[in-house]
Write an enzyme that holds these catalytic residues in place. Structure first.
Site, PDB file in Angstrom:
ATOM      1  CD  GLU A  26       5.006   1.962  -9.067  1.00 50.06           C
ATOM      2  OE1 GLU A  26       3.886   1.708  -8.622  1.00 50.06           O
ATOM      3  OE2 GLU A  26       5.899   1.101  -9.179  1.00 50.06           O
TER       4      GLU A  26
ATOM      5  N   GLY B 173       0.785  -1.238   0.000  1.00 53.18           N
ATOM      6  CA  GLY B 173       0.000   0.000   0.000  1.00 53.18           C
ATOM      7  C   GLY B 173       0.810   1.278   0.000  1.00 53.18           C
TER       8      GLY B 173
ATOM      9  CG  LEU C  33     -10.263  -6.268 -11.761  1.00 55.03           C
ATOM     10  CD1 LEU C  33     -10.099  -4.775 -12.038  1.00 55.03           C
ATOM     11  CD2 LEU C  33     -11.107  -6.480 -10.516  1.00 55.03           C
TER      12      LEU C  33
ATOM     13  CD  GLU D 177      -4.564  -7.663 -25.015  1.00 54.36           C
ATOM     14  OE1 GLU D 177      -3.417  -8.029 -25.320  1.00 54.36           O
ATOM     15  OE2 GLU D 177      -5.263  -6.933 -25.735  1.00 54.36           O
TER      16      GLU D 177
ATOM     17  CG  MET E 114      -0.783  -7.937  -6.554  1.00 53.68           C
ATOM     18  SD  MET E 114      -0.246  -6.868  -7.908  1.00 53.68           S
ATOM     19  CE  MET E 114       1.115  -7.818  -8.560  1.00 53.68           C
ATOM     20  NE  ARG E 115      -7.592 -12.953  -7.027  1.00 54.00           N
ATOM     21  CZ  ARG E 115      -7.191 -14.216  -7.183  1.00 54.00           C
ATOM     22  NH1 ARG E 115      -5.978 -14.581  -6.818  1.00 54.00           N
ATOM     23  NH2 ARG E 115      -7.995 -15.103  -7.707  1.00 54.00           N
TER      24      ARG E 115
ATOM     25  CG  HIS F 116       2.236  -2.295 -15.292  1.00 54.64           C
ATOM     26  ND1 HIS F 116       1.998  -3.550 -14.755  1.00 54.64           N
ATOM     27  CD2 HIS F 116       3.260  -2.452 -16.167  1.00 54.64           C
ATOM     28  CE1 HIS F 116       2.831  -4.420 -15.299  1.00 54.64           C
ATOM     29  NE2 HIS F 116       3.601  -3.780 -16.158  1.00 54.64           N
TER      30      HIS F 116
ATOM     31  CG  ASN G  65       1.806   3.212  -5.839  1.00 58.61           C
ATOM     32  OD1 ASN G  65       2.187   4.266  -6.348  1.00 58.61           O
ATOM     33  ND2 ASN G  65       2.426   2.060  -6.034  1.00 58.61           N
TER      34      ASN G  65
END
Ligand code: GAR
Length: 219
Positions: free
Chosen positions: A177, A15, A96, A146, A93-94, A112, A17
């Site tokens: 980032e 966390g 969608l 994608e 990190m899943r 990313h 970011n």
């Protein structure tokens, strides 16, 4: 004063970011209000950061659902219940489902750790080192079906230096980032980003100046 954009931030881990967004948007005049921090992992450090900032948190464990669709429907419900109108993935990190991505089209962004379209997916820093690129970086983009594709809102480039290993390069990218994500979200909240023909257009954007060389030009 314009109404702030109500944002749900989705996380899976550290966390940092999320923390950058919390820090950037904490003032009363902020154009962004984080109304929910949602994690698929109960032990995500980001949940502690959110709680410390007084933000509403939710844990939805993906393992409790039989299908991806069921998991995404549960997330969608929480996000709406919190009043969010926009979703920012911050180390979530899943993958969608197409249904979720379509529902939130152009109201769903991701950060990313690479200069997309180079190095989508995982292990971006190792792959950048292996490829021998001279620049690496980070991208904020609208999410599409994608993985790690979609209209690019903002990018930050960092040089790859001789002697870099995965961790030094990752640290250099991560530091950018933390500036890039608040910048991109602010532009969106100010109504300055639109998507045309699958490209993100930023109105009145301050032009980036200068050309970066790596190796540097002789002084
Ligand atoms: C960040 O580097 C982010 O760009 C990356 O995970 C890290 C999360 O760190 N995201 C992805 O790789 C998504 N494809 P954080 O939890 O400290 O923000």
């Amino acid at each position: 004063m314009p109404v702030p954009l109500k944002v749900a931030v989705l996380i899976s881990g550290r966390g940092s970011n999320l923390q950058a967004l919390i820090d950037a948007f904490k003032g009363p005049d902020s154009p962004v209000r984080i109304v929910l921090v949602l994690s698929n992992k109960a032990d995500a450090l980001g949940l502690e950061r959110a709680a410390k900032a007084g933000l509403k948190t939710e844990i939805i464990d993906h393992r409790a659902f039989a299908t991806r669709d069921d998991f995404d429907i549960a997330m969608d419900r929480e996000i709406r219940a919190a009043g969010a109108e926009f979703v920012a993935l911050a180390g979530f990190m899943r993958l969608l489902t197409p249904q979720f991505v379509t529902t939130w089209q152009d109201r769903l962004i991701n950060i990313h750790p690479a200069l997309l379209p180079a190095f989508p997916g995982l292990d971006t820093h190792r792959r950048a080192l292996n490829a021998g690129v001279r620049f690496h970086g980070a991208t904020v983009h609208f999410v599409r079906h994608e993985t790690d594709m979609g209209p690019i809102i903002a990018q930050a480039a960092v040089p790859v230096l001789s002697g870099d290993d995965e961790s030094t390069l990752a640290a250099r990218v991560l530091a950018t980032e933390h500036k890039l994500y608040p910048l991109a979200l602010r532009l969106i909240a100010e109504g300055r980003v639109r998507v045309e023909e699958e490209r993100a257009i930023v109105s009145d954007e301050p032009a980036a100046d200068g050309v970066l060389f790596n190796p540097a030009l002789p002084q």
